[in-house]
Design a protein around this motif. Structure first.
Motif, short mmCIF file in Angstrom:
data_model
loop_
_atom_site.label_atom_id
_atom_site.label_comp_id
_atom_site.label_asym_id
_atom_site.label_seq_id
_atom_site.Cartn_x
_atom_site.Cartn_y
_atom_site.Cartn_z
N ASN A 181 0.85 -1.19 0.00
CA ASN A 181 0.00 0.00 0.00
C ASN A 181 0.89 1.24 0.00
O ASN A 181 1.03 1.94 0.99
N ARG A 195 -1.56 6.57 -2.56
CA ARG A 195 -2.78 7.16 -2.03
C ARG A 195 -3.87 7.16 -3.12
O ARG A 195 -3.56 7.30 -4.29
N PRO A 196 -5.10 7.06 -2.75
CA PRO A 196 -6.17 7.22 -3.74
C PRO A 196 -6.24 8.69 -4.21
O PRO A 196 -5.95 9.61 -3.42
N ASP A 207 -7.11 4.43 -7.35
CA ASP A 207 -5.94 4.04 -6.54
C ASP A 207 -5.06 3.16 -7.41
O ASP A 207 -5.54 2.21 -8.04
N ASP A 210 -2.79 1.10 -6.52
CA ASP A 210 -2.45 -0.20 -5.93
C ASP A 210 -3.31 -1.30 -6.52
O ASP A 210 -4.26 -1.04 -7.29
N ASP A 270 -6.81 -4.97 -0.39
CA ASP A 270 -7.36 -3.86 0.40
C ASP A 270 -6.60 -2.56 0.16
O ASP A 270 -7.06 -1.49 0.57
N ASN A 271 -5.45 -2.70 -0.49
CA ASN A 271 -4.70 -1.46 -0.77
C ASN A 271 -5.47 -0.53 -1.70
O ASN A 271 -5.20 0.67 -1.75
N ALA A 272 -6.42 -1.06 -2.44
CA ALA A 272 -7.22 -0.25 -3.35
C ALA A 272 -8.69 -0.28 -2.98
O ALA A 272 -9.54 0.10 -3.80
N LEU A 308 -11.53 1.51 -1.61
CA LEU A 308 -11.76 2.93 -1.31
C LEU A 308 -13.07 3.12 -0.59
O LEU A 308 -14.06 2.45 -0.84
N ASP A 348 -8.07 4.47 1.21
CA ASP A 348 -8.01 3.05 0.86
C ASP A 348 -8.00 2.21 2.13
O ASP A 348 -8.24 2.73 3.22
N SER A 361 -10.19 0.25 2.89
CA SER A 361 -11.57 0.32 3.38
C SER A 361 -11.78 1.48 4.33
O SER A 361 -12.58 1.41 5.28
#
Length: 782
Positions: free
Chosen positions: A148, A151-152, A180, A182, A187-189, A191, A236, A238
């Motif tokens: 991660n 950043r989004p 994002d 990632d 979960d890195n993406a 949003l 991101d 979640s």
């Protein structure tokens, strides 16, 4: 793939295998072969050189990092050489991966970025010391594991949306979207969206997963808050990872939920009388709706107080106020005050939820200010009649004006502004018009029988104003002239018939209806005239006098009675002098010219034609005389005689004519002068019309000179004969003698008057022509 192979793949981070493992070489010694490699048999198992994918985390900072060690089961006494190729090794990006060619260890030499490249596919090779391939190349796949590290990001820094005021909760306005870099499978993406700030009201909400923004509560009022500014956030993991913010601007669209209202209940204005199209004043309104929109634009109506439509009201498009103006001229004397009831509403209908306005009506009081007004001629133009020849002091009419300013004491005075014949006089106080003198020659000042005068009326206010009235005076014709016979004389043939009639005419100085038709008759006092003569009407102005019996030649005086058609009619008795002449073969006078000259011009129909022809002939003779005079002067300039060395031409040429060739020459045969007996003798020579009456007719036939060689006398005699002969050109035309035709060898004869010019000539050669030309030589040779 050739000889069966056995590949030992040692994954250093996972397996922890040492040199004691099967197939691994002891340190410093040759590699150990597995026991099954020593088994001899007719069949051997074929094994593939397969390397499973290798995973490594991006952003790995401990480098160089051992990824894997590969070995070939074909160990040679001298060893095996290992190599790898592909992206990250010998292709861009170069240098990320490397291999120990003797041990087969593959190392990571740089940090990886999954967002740039998420996997690498390499080729692995096994060679002996001589460079011969021991194994077929196989694939080596390196997978970059996501972290991660991104950043989004919102797709816009500022999101803009619109929603109508008063929208129900749940009305969606817009959608805020973010991305994002990632791995979207992790979960890195993952949003999540939220609203960090929107004010205390909390009128909007956002869907945490989709980013859609909708209204959350009722009560959106553009007039209270027209624009909402929201701060949005996306995160991101979640919602628990990296986060970014953006702005959202929501505009409320106006609806007509506010009626226009007058700023006060009463307005006062003032306007001058007789002023149309001017502004009286403004009625002010205000509207809470969006300025410039149809929900804001006002519309005004005059409900009461103006039944005649003297006022009009419009909307100022910039201020939205009502502008009251005067549509018709106002009269202070008739009405000096107006009280109008005016209403206001919007161009667009109000929303049903809008409240009623308590100030939709207003009272407008208008005061009409008195000003000086010009006098007015109620009857314009004024038409009156006056008898022709009215004596001085005759009253024509009283022409006055009225002053509209009845509430002001003013005096009107009058003056003649236009009187073309200076015929009238005007009382400056009473406006009475009288004749100053008798109108002489009225026809010169009349327009269709009317005499036009202009009267000026002026008041005594400050400043004074005036008005102009038109006075049209009809001059009534009076029958004060009897008809007059024109002409009073004529000539007729002595026998009854076409030539025995005379056309009579008359004139009258009176204008219609006191003129034609005229009545002609023989005088009743001489009834014996009716035995020889009769008078019949030809048209309204002419009659025909006819001979009834054959009369001898001579003059006759006939008393005629002429009467016009006026009221009462006027008549006059006149003498008509008639000359009875001998009749010709065609029934007209035999000597028409003498009869016409003795009886007067144009007394018969035939004589009228003769007179017109004579006039035309006279004009033609005048033009010919002018042309001949010009030719004579030109001939004098060119000379009448020219020098000749060889011979003389036989023709006389008139060089006043310009043209080309022989056909354009007016030639006269000189043989007529030399041999007049060859032509038939003429009878009585007619008189030349262009010669004086006293000019003697030349004798005919002419005789040639006794001595033909005496050319001087011969020419003089020819000129003399030509002047009296009507068949040759007019007597005042210069005659030029010369041969006709081309190619003549004769020399030109110089003009006798050539000495008048400035040129020097030698006239001595004239002495050689004989004794008769010596005189010319003496005259011109000096």
């Amino acid at each position: 793939m050739g000889t069966p192979l056995l590949l030992a793949c040692l994954l250093a981070p996972l397996w922890g295998a040492g040199p004691a493992q099967a197939g691994a070489a002891a340190p410093g010694g040759p590699p150990l072969r597995p026991a099954w490699r020593h088994q001899e048999g007719p069949r051997r198992v074929k094994r593939a050189w397969v390397i499973p994918p290798i995973s490594v985390s991006e952003n790995h900072k401990r480098i160089p990092h051992l990824l894997v060690q590969i070995k070939s089961d074909k160990q040679q006494p001298g060893g095996v050489i290992y190599s790898i190729k592909g992206p990250g090794v010998d292709e861009e990006p170069v240098g990320i991966f490397s291999i120990d060619k003797f041990s087969g260890k593959v190392f990571l030499n740089a940090m990886l970025d999954r967002e740039e490249t998420d996997r690498y596919r390499l080729k692995a090779f096994a060679l002996d010391l001589g460079g011969t391939t021991l194994e077929d190349p196989t694939d080596l796949e390196i997978i970059v594991v996501d972290q991660n590290d991104n950043r989004p990001l919102f797709q816009q820094d500022v999101f803009t949306g619109h929603v109508v005021e008063g929208a129900e909760p749940g009305t969606c306005v817009m959608k805020a979207e973010a991305t994002d870099a990632d791995d979207p499978e992790t979960d890195n993406a993952a949003l999540r969206y939220s609203i960090l700030e929107q004010g205390s009201a909390g009128m909007f909400s956002i869907n945490a997963t989709t980013g859609e923004i909708c209204t959350a509560r009722p009560g959106l009022d553009r007039e209270a808050v027209g624009v909402y500014n929201l701060t949005l956030q996306v995160a991101d993991m979640s919602g628990d990872g990296l986060a970014t913010t953006a702005a959202a601007v929501i505009y409320l669209e106006d609806i007509n939920d506010n009626p226009p209202e007058f700023t006060k209940e009463e307005f006062a204005m003032e306007v001058q009388e007789q002023a149309a199209g001017v502004e009286a004043g403004k009625v002010l309104v205000h509207d809470k709706d969006l300025a410039g929109s149809p929900n804001w634009l006002a519309k005004f109506t005059i409900l009461e107080g103006d039944p005649e439509g003297a006022f009009a009201i419009r909307t100022d498009p910039y201020t939205n106020d009502g502008v009251l103006s005067v549509a018709k001229p106002l009269d202070h004397e008739a009405r000096d005050r107006f009280e109008l009831t005016v209403s206001v509403q919007n161009e667009r209908p109000l929303e049903p939820s809008a409240p009623a306005s308590p100030r939709a009506l207003a009272t407008v009081r208008v005061r009409v200010r008195d000003v000086n007004e010009a006098p007015v001629f109620r009857e314009n133009p004024r038409r009156v009649s006056v008898l022709e020849g009215a004596p001085p002091g005759t009253e024509v009419t009283t022409y006055t004006a009225t002053d509209p300013d009845t509430r002001q004491l003013q005096t009107l005075t009058y003056a003649l502004l236009y009187d073309p014949a200076d015929w009238l006089q005007l009382d400056p106080r009473a406006g009475t018009v009288r004749t100053k003198r008798e109108l002489l020659h009225p026809a010169a000042f009349l327009q269709g029988g009317w005499y036009i005068a202009l009267v000026l009326a002026r008041d005594d206010a400050q400043p004074p104003l005036s008005a102009t009235g038109t006075l049209s005076i009809e001059i009534l014709e009076v029958n004060d002239h009897a008809p007059l016979l024109q002409p009073p004389a004529g000539a007729v043939c002595g026998r009854p018939g076409p030539g025995g009639s005379l056309l009579l005419g008359a004139t009258d100085e009176d204008r219609p209806p006191h003129g034609a038709p005229f009545h002609f008759q023989l005088s009743p006092q001489h009834p014996q005239l009716a035995r020889n003569w009769s008078v019949a009407r030809y048209n309204v102005t002419h009659a025909v006098l006819s001979l009834l019996v054959e009369l001898p030649e001579g003059p006759y005086s006939l008393p005629l009675l002429l009467r016009d058609s006026g009221t009462p009619p006027r008549e006059r008795q006149q003498l008509l002098n008639v000359s009875v002449c001998p009749c010709g073969p065609d029934g007209a006078c035999h000597d028409g010219v003498l009869a016409a000259s003795s009886a007067g011009a144009g007394v018969t129909l035939g004589a009228l034609v003769i007179i017109l022809s004579s006039v035309l002939l006279l004009l033609l003779l005048v033009l010919l005389g002018a042309a001949r005079e010009r030719g004579r002067r030109r001939a004098l300039r060119k000379g009448l005689l020219r020098r000749s060395r060889d011979d003389m031409r036989d023709n006389i040429l008139n060089y006043d004519e310009q043209g080309g060739g022989e056909e354009d020459q007016d030639a006269y045969d000189i043989n007529q002068l030399r041999h007049p007996q060859l032509f038939p003798p003429r009878g009585k020579a007619p008189a030349r019309r262009d010669a004086p009456l006293s000019f003697a007719t030349p004798p005919a036939p002419r005789k040639p000179p006794s001595s033909p060689s005496d050319i001087e006398d011969f020419i003089n005699e020819g000129l003399e004969a030509a002047d009296g002969d009507p068949s040759v050109p007019p007597y005042d035309t210069a005659l030029i003698y010369d041969y006709e035709g081309s190619g003549s060898v004769a020399s030109p004869l110089s003009s006798i008057v050539s000495s008048l010019t400035d040129e020097d000539h030698d006239y001595d050669y004239l002495s050689e022509w004989g004794p008769r030309f010596r005189r010319l030589a003496d005259l011109y040779g000096q």
